[in-house]
Design an enzyme around this catalytic site. Structure first.
Site, PDB file in Angstrom:
ATOM      1  N   PHE A   1       0.833  -1.203   0.000  1.00  0.00           N
ATOM      2  CA  PHE A   1       0.000   0.000   0.000  1.00  0.00           C
ATOM      3  C   PHE A   1       0.865   1.250   0.000  1.00  0.00           C
ATOM      4  CE2 PHE A   1      -2.884  -3.116   1.820  1.00  0.00           C
ATOM      5  CZ  PHE A   1      -4.125  -2.746   1.328  1.00  0.00           C
ATOM      6  N   ASP A   2       0.491   2.211  -0.830  1.00  0.00           N
ATOM      7  CA  ASP A   2       1.010   3.560  -0.653  1.00  0.00           C
ATOM      8  C   ASP A   2       0.353   4.104   0.625  1.00  0.00           C
ATOM      9  OD1 ASP A   2       2.111   6.141  -1.239  1.00  0.00           O
ATOM     10  OD2 ASP A   2       0.140   6.732  -1.990  1.00  0.00           O
ATOM     11  N   LYS A   3       0.999   5.049   1.288  1.00  0.00           N
ATOM     12  CA  LYS A   3       0.418   5.583   2.534  1.00  0.00           C
ATOM     13  C   LYS A   3      -0.540   6.735   2.270  1.00  0.00           C
ATOM     14  CE  LYS A   3       2.543   8.529   5.233  1.00  0.00           C
ATOM     15  NZ  LYS A   3       1.566   9.634   5.424  1.00  0.00           N
TER      16      LYS A   3
END
Length: 680
Positions: free
Chosen positions: A369-371
Site C-alpha cells: 500500500f502507498d500511505k
C-alpha cells in the site's frame, strides 16, 4: 508481466456499450451478436423463434412417420423444413466465419447435419440442428444478461442539460456542452456532466459511478472563479450520478466525451483485452485439439476398411465423434464467468480490466500500500493541542486560528478548520502577518506578539527550548505528528500537532484482508520512517518502509515478488504508476474523476473506499473457482463423449444433448457471479 494501458488500447471509434468475449466456440464477434439480438422477422428473438419452429416441425415429422397411411414424403418435408429453420443461423454464421478464413463450431455442426441427411437420418440431423440452435439462442440470451449489466452504464447519463449562457437558461444536448459552462441540475434528476458545484448544497447518489451505497453531501466551492479539477471531493460531481433534493449549479470541467462515465464505458468495452491465464490455456489447448479431432474424424471415415461394418456406419460414427468433440463448452466456459465477474464488480464500483486481472487478484499473496491518500486521508488534520505555561486549550486555539487565518501555507487551512471545529465559534483574524520561509509565521493579536513555528524557527533565533517542551515534541513526533510551537510575547503557551490521519476503515479492512488469507501486507511511502512506523502501528501493519523514492518503490515491489510470489500495489495511480506496472496487479484507489488512475491500474476502486478491496478479492476468488468448475465440466464432457461415440454407445442425438447441455451449464454457472455477495 506485460501490461497494456487503456490509453494504448483506445481508438477513435465511438463508444459502443458492449463487450466482446472470445470469438471461439459459441462466441462470435459483435456483428453476430447484434444480429441475434435485433435482426429477423421476429425482432431480437428471431433466432429463438426459428429454433422453436424447427422443434415443432421435427416433432410433427417424427409423429407422422409412425402413421402408415400417410406418404413418407410428408414426414421428409417437415424434416427439411426443420433443417431450414434450425440451420438458418448456423449456416449464416458458418458462411461468415469461412469468409474470414475460420472454421468454427457452426461449420462442424452443419457438416454433421448434412452428413446425417446423406445417410438418410433426417430426424437425427434435424434433432442436432434443433438442439444446437436452441442452445445457441439460450446461450446468447444468458450472455446478454451479463453484457446488459455493463451496457447499462451508457444509459446513466441524461441526453440533455440545462445550461446558462448570456444570462439565459436553455436546454441543449450533452454533446453541445463546453468546458466552463454553468449547468443547472434540478432536484432528483441526473447530473449531465463532470463538474464542480459553485452554488447550492445537496446529497448526491454516486452509486452508479463509485458504488457508494450512501448519498454523498456536496457543497459549493468558496471561489467559483478558482474552481478547477483539483478541488476536494465534496465539491466534485460526476455525469450519471443523481442529485438529491436541492438545486445545484455546476461548472463543467469535462465535455461529454471526456467525462468519468465516458472513460469508464470505454474501459469496460476493452475488458477482454487482457486474457486470463485460463483463457490462454484454452486457446492453446484448442489449437492442438481441433486438428487432432479432424484427423481422428477422417480416420474413422475409413474404419469400414479395418472392421466389419458398412461405410454408412463408419460415416455415422465419424459424424457422431465430430459432434461430441466440438469444444463449445470449453470455449465459452471462461468468457461467461469473466464477463459476469466484471459486470458484478462494476455494479459495486470496482472496474476490472479483463480476465487477467480478475483471475490474478484472487491469487495474490502480498499487498503493498502507498500511505498518503490510500491508507490515510491524504490531507493533514489537527490531531492534538498541548497547553503550557498555564494557558487553556481555548486560549491556544484562539491565538492559532487568528494567526493562521492570514497564512496561505498548506497546513494553515487544516489548523484553522480543525481549530474552529474544536472551538465551535468564529475568531477574528490577527494583524501584520510575516512568514518565515520553511519555519513558521509571526503576527500581532490583541496587542501581543505571536510566533507559531517548528523548533528550527526558535533555534534560529537563539531561543533555548525547555526540557518539558522538547520531550512533548519528541512524543508527538514519534506518533507521526508534525509539531508546531505557539509563543505569545516571550512565553511558550502551547504546542499544536498535525497529521495525515489513517482512514477510519483502514484498520478493519487490513484485518479483514489478513482473515481472507493475504500473508504479507506492507506500506511503501516517501514520508520519513518515523511517520511511516507511527501510521503502520495505528492500523496494524507490521512492515512499513519509509523515505522511498518512486524508483525505490519499484525495487521494493520486485523484491516482494521474489519473496512472496504475486503482489499487488495499491495507490492513487499517479506517482505510484511505476510500482503498479511492476506489480502482478495494479490497483488504483478513488479512481473516479482521475484519468491517470483509470488508465494506469489493472483494477480501479472508483469510490475512495478502502473497504471495497476485500470484496474485489473475494469476487476474484469466486470467479476463479467457477472458471475452474467450468473447465472441468467442459473437458470432462468431451473426455466422456468421444470414447462413447467411437465405440458406438452414444448416437448423434445423445452427443448433441450432452454437448449442448454442458454448454448451457457452464454459461449459467458463470452467470451465478452476477448475484455474488461477500460473506460477512
Amino acid at each position: 508481466m506485460m501490461k497494456s494501458t487503456a490509453a494504448e488500447q483506445q481508438t477513435d471509434k465511438d463508444v459502443v456499450p458492449a463487450t466482446n468475449a472470445s470469438s471461439n466456440g459459441h462466441q462470435h464477434d459483435a456483428d453476430h451478436d447484434h444480429d441475434h439480438e435485433h435482426g429477423g422477422v421476429f425482432g431480437k428473438n428471431t433466432e429463438l423463434f426459428f429454433s422453436i419452429i424447427c422443434g415443432v416441425l421435427l416433432g410433427l415429422g417424427f409423429a407422422i412417420s409412425f402413421i402408415q397411411s400417410l406418404p413418407a414424403w410428408l414426414s421428409l418435408s417437415l424434416y427439411i423444413g426443420a433443417y431450414f429453420f434450425g440451420g438458418f443461423y448456423t449456416t449464416k454464421e458458418a458462411v461468415e466465419s469461412i469468409a474470414k478464413g475460420k472454421f468454427e463450431i457452426d461449420f462442424l455442426m452443419l457438416v454433421a447435419a448434412i452428413g446425417a441427411a446423406i445417410l438418410g437420418d433426417w430426424e437425427e440431423g434435424a434433432l442436432l440442428l434443433f438442439l444446437f440452435s436452441m442452445g445457441h439462442a439460450l446461450e446468447h440470451y444468458a450472455m446478454n444478461k451479463a453484457r446488459k449489466s455493463i451496457a447499462a452504464l451508457a444509459e446513466l447519463a441524461p441526453k440533455t442539460a440545462i445550461v446558462r449562457r448570456n444570462n439565459e437558461e436553455k436546454e441543449i444536448t450533452i454533446e453541445e456542452l463546453l468546458a466552463n459552462d454553468i449547468i443547472i441540475v434540478k432536484p432528483n434528476s441526473k447530473i449531465s456532466a463532470d463538474g464542480i458545484v459553485i452554488k447550492g448544497s445537496s446529497s448526491v447518489n454516486q452509486a452508479p459511478i463509485t458504488g457508494e451505497s450512501i448519498p454523498v453531501d456536496k457543497t459549493p466551492v468558496a471561489d467559483p472563479q478558482q474552481a478547477d479539477k483539483n478541488v476536494s471531493a465534496e465539491h466534485k460531481v460526476f455525469a450519471g450520478t443523481i442529485n438529491g433534493s436541492q438545486v445545484l449549479e455546476i461548472k463543467v470541467t469535462s465535455v461529454a466525451a471526456d467525462s468519468t462515465l465516458a472513460r469508464l464505458i470505454k474501459l469496460v468495452n476493452e475488458t477482454e483485452a487482457q486474457k486470463s491465464p485460463t483463457q490462454l490455456f484454452t486457446d492453446k489447448f484448442e489449437r492442438y485439439f481441433v486438428p487432432i479431432v479432424l484427423i481422428l474424424v477422417v480416420s474413422l471415415l475409413f474404419a469400414f476398411l479395418v472392421i466389419d461394418e458398412t461405410f454408412s456406419q463408419s460415416f455415422y460414427r465419424a459424424i457422431s465423434v465430430l459432434v461430441a468433440a466440438s469444444p463449445c463448452a470449453l470455449a465459452i466456459s471462461t468468457p461467461s464467468a469473466v464477463l459476469s465477474g466484471i459486470a458484478r464488480a462494476a455494479r459495486s464500483g470496482v472496474l476490472i480490466k479483463g480476465g487477467g486481472p480478475l483471475e490474478e487478484l484472487g491469487s495474490l499473496t502480498a499487498l503493498a500500500f502507498d500511505k498518503t491518500g490510500t491508507l490515510t486521508e491524504g490531507k493533514p488534520q489537527l490531531t492534538a493541542v498541548v497547553t503550557l505555561s498555564g494557558a487553556t486549550e481555548e486560549e491556544v486555539l484562539q491565538v492559532v486560528i487568528a494567526v493562521e487565518k492570514l497564512s496561505d501555507h498548506p497546513l494553515a487551512a487544516a489548523i484553522v478548520k480543525g481549530g474552529q471545529e474544536k472551538l465551535k465559534r468564529e475568531v477574528a483574524a490577527a494583524d501584520g502577518l510575516m512568514a518565515v520561509s520553511g519555519r513558521g509565521v509571526k503576527a500581532t493579536y490583541q496587542g501581543k506578539q505571536i510566533v507559531i513555528g517548528n523548533p528550527g524557527l526558535f533555534e534560529q533565533e537563539g531561543k533555548k527550548l525547555p526540557a518539558d517542551v522538547i520531550s512533548q515534541i519528541d512524543r508527538l513526533e514519534k506518533e507521526g505528528n508534525t509539531t508546531m510551537i505557539v509563543q505569545q510575547d516571550d512565553q511558550i503557551i502551547g504546542l499544536i500537532a498535525l497529521m495525515d490521519v489513517p482512514r477510519k476503515e483502514a484498520a478493519a479492512t487490513l484485518a479483514q484482508l489478513k482473515e481472507i488469507g493475504i500473508k504479507k501486507i506492507v506500506m511503501l511511502t516517501g514520508d520519513n520512517q518515523q511517520v511511516a512506523t507511527a501510521v503502520a502501528n495505528k492500523i496494524g501493519i507490521a512492515d512499513a518502509w519509509g523515505s522511498l523514492l518512486p524508483e525505490q518503490k519499484v525495487k521494493a515491489i520486485a523484491d516482494l515478488s521474489e519473496q512472496e510470489g504475486k503482489v499487488a500495489m495499491i495507490g492513487d495511480g499517479v506517482n505510484d504508476a511505476p510500482a503498479m506496472a511492476k506489480s502482478t496487479v495494479g490497483i488504483a484507489m478513488g479512481a473516479a474523476g482521475s484519468a491517470v488512475a483509470l488508465e494506469t491500474a489493472d483494477i480501479a476502486l472508483m469510490a475512495d473506499k478502502l473497504d471495497n478491496l476485500p470484496f474485489a478479492i473475494a469476487l476474484s476468488r469466486k470467479s476463479k473457482g467457477i472458471i475452474r468448475q467450468n473447465l472441468w465440466m467442459s473437458l470432462g464432457m468431451v473426455a466422456v463423449l468421444i470414447p462413447l461415440t467411437i465405440i458406438g454407445v452414444a448416437s448423434i442425438g445423445v452427443a448433441v444433448i450432452a454437448h449442448e447441455g454442458s454448454t448451457l451449464l457452464v454459461v449459467f454457472n458463470g452467470l451465478r457471479l452476477l448475484a455474488f455477495q461477500m460473506k460477512k
